[in-house]
Design a protein around this motif. Structure first.
Motif, short mmCIF file in Angstrom:
data_model
loop_
_atom_site.label_atom_id
_atom_site.label_comp_id
_atom_site.label_asym_id
_atom_site.label_seq_id
_atom_site.Cartn_x
_atom_site.Cartn_y
_atom_site.Cartn_z
N ARG A 167 3.96 0.62 1.23
CA ARG A 167 4.49 -0.29 2.03
C ARG A 167 5.37 0.42 3.27
O ARG A 167 6.40 1.13 2.55
CB ARG A 167 5.33 -1.58 1.53
N PRO A 287 0.75 2.74 -8.00
CA PRO A 287 -0.81 2.13 -7.62
C PRO A 287 -1.65 3.58 -6.93
O PRO A 287 -1.01 4.13 -6.27
CB PRO A 287 -0.79 1.06 -6.67
N GLU A 291 -6.36 1.21 -4.23
CA GLU A 291 -5.76 0.01 -4.94
C GLU A 291 -4.51 -0.48 -3.81
O GLU A 291 -4.56 -1.73 -3.69
CB GLU A 291 -5.06 0.19 -6.25
N ASP A 292 -3.76 0.49 -3.33
CA ASP A 292 -2.79 0.21 -2.50
C ASP A 292 -3.43 -0.56 -1.03
O ASP A 292 -3.15 -1.39 -0.82
CB ASP A 292 -1.79 1.32 -2.13
N GLU A 294 -6.10 -2.06 -0.92
CA GLU A 294 -6.75 -3.43 -1.25
C GLU A 294 -5.75 -4.46 -1.21
O GLU A 294 -6.14 -5.81 -1.03
CB GLU A 294 -7.53 -3.35 -2.43
N GLU A 295 -4.70 -4.03 -1.46
CA GLU A 295 -3.52 -5.36 -1.36
C GLU A 295 -3.38 -5.89 -0.22
O GLU A 295 -2.85 -7.11 -0.08
CB GLU A 295 -1.96 -4.69 -1.93
N HIS A 297 -1.48 -5.20 2.54
CA HIS A 297 -0.36 -4.80 3.31
C HIS A 297 -0.67 -3.82 4.53
O HIS A 297 0.32 -3.85 5.82
CB HIS A 297 0.99 -4.74 2.55
#
Length: 301
Positions: A167, A287, A291-292, A294-295, A297
């Motif tokens: 993030r 992660p 995967e990150d 796909e979140e 943000h």
């Protein structure tokens, strides 16, 4: 220990500051602006006012510390970015800190990158940049830092993956997303099988702490959580989240699509972390890149 950190309010540096403080260390961060100083104070760190281009300021900060993490680099992601000049300023900073720490056996960790290494095969911590490569100019700084081990400094270079994600990331992945929005499609060069190592920000920060605490003198460490993520897989996630098509562009078309990032997008630079894990006991737990992504943000307005 009391650690002097340059780049302490950057994406990686701010995570390193938090990691060090949470581990019980004291932190003094280099700040050239009131905003940076306020951010450091809010985080619980002390402030050392100065500038990366002022060797005397850096030497004073290093001399007052028990260890140094030099994470700053003059980045200017524009068409006028003078990479050689940025590397020259970085070398002067390394030399200034090295002179201040000489004979002390104190730790000195500098940032470098796995993308500097020879493409096409899995690079290890013992590999160095080809002398004829574009990245060789920065690799010389890494060599200068590692060589400080012969002058009584416990120096180490942390080579970060091309993408340190998480993030707040404004690096290469965020730029690829912006380019896809602008061009109307996500792209990869050729078949997109070229691989980028990746590491989560939290894992990168922990590695810097471990390097300060225990890295053997003269070592190179790989901040690599994933050995190599195919670029086409990154493009596919970007396209899906933006509801845009994914296309292949030729090497000749890459410059018009990616701009200056065309030098980076086709790189095939997988890298290993085997020796890093052995030398400092580092185990990535954050992660993985896809995967990150796909979140979601990364795709927030």
């Amino acid at each position: 220990m009391r650690v002097f950190v340059t780049g302490a309010t950057g994406f990686i540096g701010s995570a390193v500051v938090r990691e060090l403080l949470d581990a019980g260390h004291q932190v003094t961060g280099l700040a050239r602006s009131d905003a940076s100083a306020a951010a450091l104070t809010a985080a619980g760190a002390e402030v050392h006012r100065g500038d990366l281009t002022d060797p005397d300021t850096l030497a004073a900060g290093a001399a007052a510390a028990d260890g140094v993490a030099h994470l700053a680099f003059i980045h200017d992601f524009s068409g006028t970015f003078d990479f050689a000049a940025a590397c020259a300023a970085d070398l002067r900073a390394i030399e200034a800190v090295g002179a201040a720490l000489a004979g002390s056996d104190k730790p000195f960790v500098i940032s470098s990158g796995t993308a500097l290494l020879k493409p096409g095969s899995v690079a290890t911590e013992e590999d160095t940049a080809p002398p004829e490569s574009f990245g060789a100019v920065r690799a010389r700084n890494e060599e200068a830092a590692v060589a400080l081990a012969d002058r009584g400094v416990r120096s180490a270079a942390v080579r970060f993956s091309p993408t340190v994600h998480g993030r707040g990331d404004k690096g290469f992945v965020s730029m690829l997303i912006d380019i896809a929005r602008e061009k109307g499609f996500a792209a990869h060069v050729g078949d997109g099988a070229n691989r980028w190592p990746a590491v989560h920000r939290s894992d990168a920060a922990r590695l810097v702490r471990l390097a300060l605490e225990s890295a053997p003198a003269g070592t190179r460490l790989h901040a690599v959580g994933e050995e190599g993520v195919p670029f086409r897989d990154i493009a596919a996630v970007i396209g899906r989240h933006l509801d845009l098509p994914v296309r292949s562009v030729s090497p000749e078309e890459a410059a018009s699509h990616f701009g200056w990032l065309a030098h980076v997008a086709p790189l095939d630079v997988p890298a290993s972390n085997v020796l890093t894990r052995k030398w400092v006991g580092w185990e990535p737990t954050g992660p993985e890149l896809l995967e990150d992504l796909e979140e979601g943000h990364y795709f927030s307005a």
